[in-house]
Enzyme design. Structure first.
Site, PDB file in Angstrom:
ATOM      1  CB  CYS A 113      -0.973  -0.030   1.180  1.00 48.46           C
ATOM      2  SG  CYS A 113      -0.195  -0.021   2.807  1.00 48.46           S
ATOM      3  CG  ASN A 165       4.480  -1.824   5.074  1.00 50.29           C
ATOM      4  OD1 ASN A 165       5.589  -2.119   5.510  1.00 50.29           O
ATOM      5  ND2 ASN A 165       3.514  -2.713   5.020  1.00 50.29           N
ATOM      6  CB  CYS A 181      -3.482   1.745   7.156  1.00 53.18           C
ATOM      7  SG  CYS A 181      -3.206   3.250   8.122  1.00 53.18           S
ATOM      8  NE  ARG A 182      -4.545   1.392   1.986  1.00 52.80           N
ATOM      9  CZ  ARG A 182      -4.410   2.130   0.892  1.00 52.80           C
ATOM     10  NH1 ARG A 182      -5.315   2.016  -0.074  1.00 52.80           N
ATOM     11  NH2 ARG A 182      -3.400   2.962   0.759  1.00 52.80           N
ATOM     12  CB  SER A 183       0.327  -3.556   2.731  1.00 51.54           C
ATOM     13  OG  SER A 183       1.201  -2.612   3.298  1.00 51.54           O
ATOM     14  CG  ASP A 197      -5.182   5.963   2.591  1.00 53.99           C
ATOM     15  OD1 ASP A 197      -5.178   5.596   3.781  1.00 53.99           O
ATOM     16  OD2 ASP A 197      -4.360   6.751   2.110  1.00 53.99           O
TER      17      ASP A 197
HETATM   18  P1  4NP Z   1      -1.692   2.781   4.126  1.00 51.62           P
HETATM   19  O1  4NP Z   1      -2.292   4.121   4.742  1.00 51.62           O
HETATM   20  O2  4NP Z   1      -1.195   3.128   2.725  1.00 51.62           O
HETATM   21  O3  4NP Z   1      -2.850   1.845   4.098  1.00 51.62           O
HETATM   22  O4  4NP Z   1      -0.584   2.349   5.056  1.00 51.62           O
HETATM   23  C1  4NP Z   1      -1.551   5.320   4.814  1.00 51.62           C
HETATM   24  C2  4NP Z   1      -0.639   5.489   5.813  1.00 51.62           C
HETATM   25  C3  4NP Z   1       0.076   6.670   5.911  1.00 51.62           C
HETATM   26  C4  4NP Z   1      -0.145   7.677   5.004  1.00 51.62           C
HETATM   27  C5  4NP Z   1      -1.057   7.499   3.977  1.00 51.62           C
HETATM   28  C6  4NP Z   1      -1.768   6.310   3.879  1.00 51.62           C
HETATM   29  N1  4NP Z   1       0.553   8.894   5.114  1.00 51.62           N
HETATM   30  O5  4NP Z   1       0.302   9.798   4.318  1.00 51.62           O
HETATM   31  O6  4NP Z   1       1.404   9.020   6.009  1.00 51.62           O
END
Ligand code: 4NP
Length: 156
Positions: A13, A16, A18-20, A129
């Site tokens: 994602c 790295n 939240c989702r992955s 997201d």
């Molecule tokens: P992820 O979510 O891609 O599912 O891990 C996010 C985590 C952090 C950020 C964006 C999305 N960020 O902008 O820091």
């Protein structure tokens, strides 16, 4: 390195956190429950490196825990060139992730990059997201990842 007949899957994602990390933990739990854990090398990474070395987001840890999956020991890392040779499949959570994965592909990188839900459920769905959302958004993400992980385990 993974065994010759194993399948190496990298979930990706943006951050790295939240989702992955949830996809890594849930898919591992699904195949382990089937007694097939040894068939797979499973990991996750982010297309950006903003959170390198951090534990998953506390909301992802919480929703995993509510469903019996402990992801608290995982640590964030960025997608790197040799992932494209170490892994057979690199699965993006959304279309932007898949574009960013392709933008990082080295010349010799043979891994197949796909949208997770497209391969796993035959549905071209983005896992949204949840970073700026609330607990209910993490629950939606968890349910999509659970369904896609079960679909992927059947497909592989
Ligand atoms: P992820 O979510 O891609 O599912 O891990 C996010 C985590 C952090 C950020 C964006 C999305 N960020 O902008 O820091």
């Amino acid at each position: 390195m993974h065994e010759r007949n194993s399948k190496a899957i990298l979930f990706v994602c943006l951050g790295n956190i939240c989702r992955s990390p949830l996809a890594e933990g849930v898919f591992r739990a699904v195949v382990e429950a089937q007694g097939r854990g040894g068939e797979f090398l499973i990991d996750s990474a982010g297309t950006n490196g903003y959170h390198t070395g951090e534990a998953p987001d506390r909301r992802s840890i919480a929703v995993g825990r509510q469903h019996g999956v402990d992801i608290s020991g995982q640590r964030c890392r960025q997608l790197k060139a040799d992932d494209f040779t170490r892994f057979d499949l690199i699965l993006g959570m959304d279309r932007n992730n898949v574009k960013s994965i392709e933008a990082r592909r080295p010349r010799n990188g043979a891994a197949k990059a796909m949208l997770f839900c497209d391969l796993a459920l035959n549905e071209p769905l983005d896992i949204p997201d949840p970073y700026y959302g609330g607990a209910e958004d993490f629950e939606v993400v968890y349910r999509m990842i659970r369904a896609a992980s079960e679909g992927l385990s059947k497909a592989l």
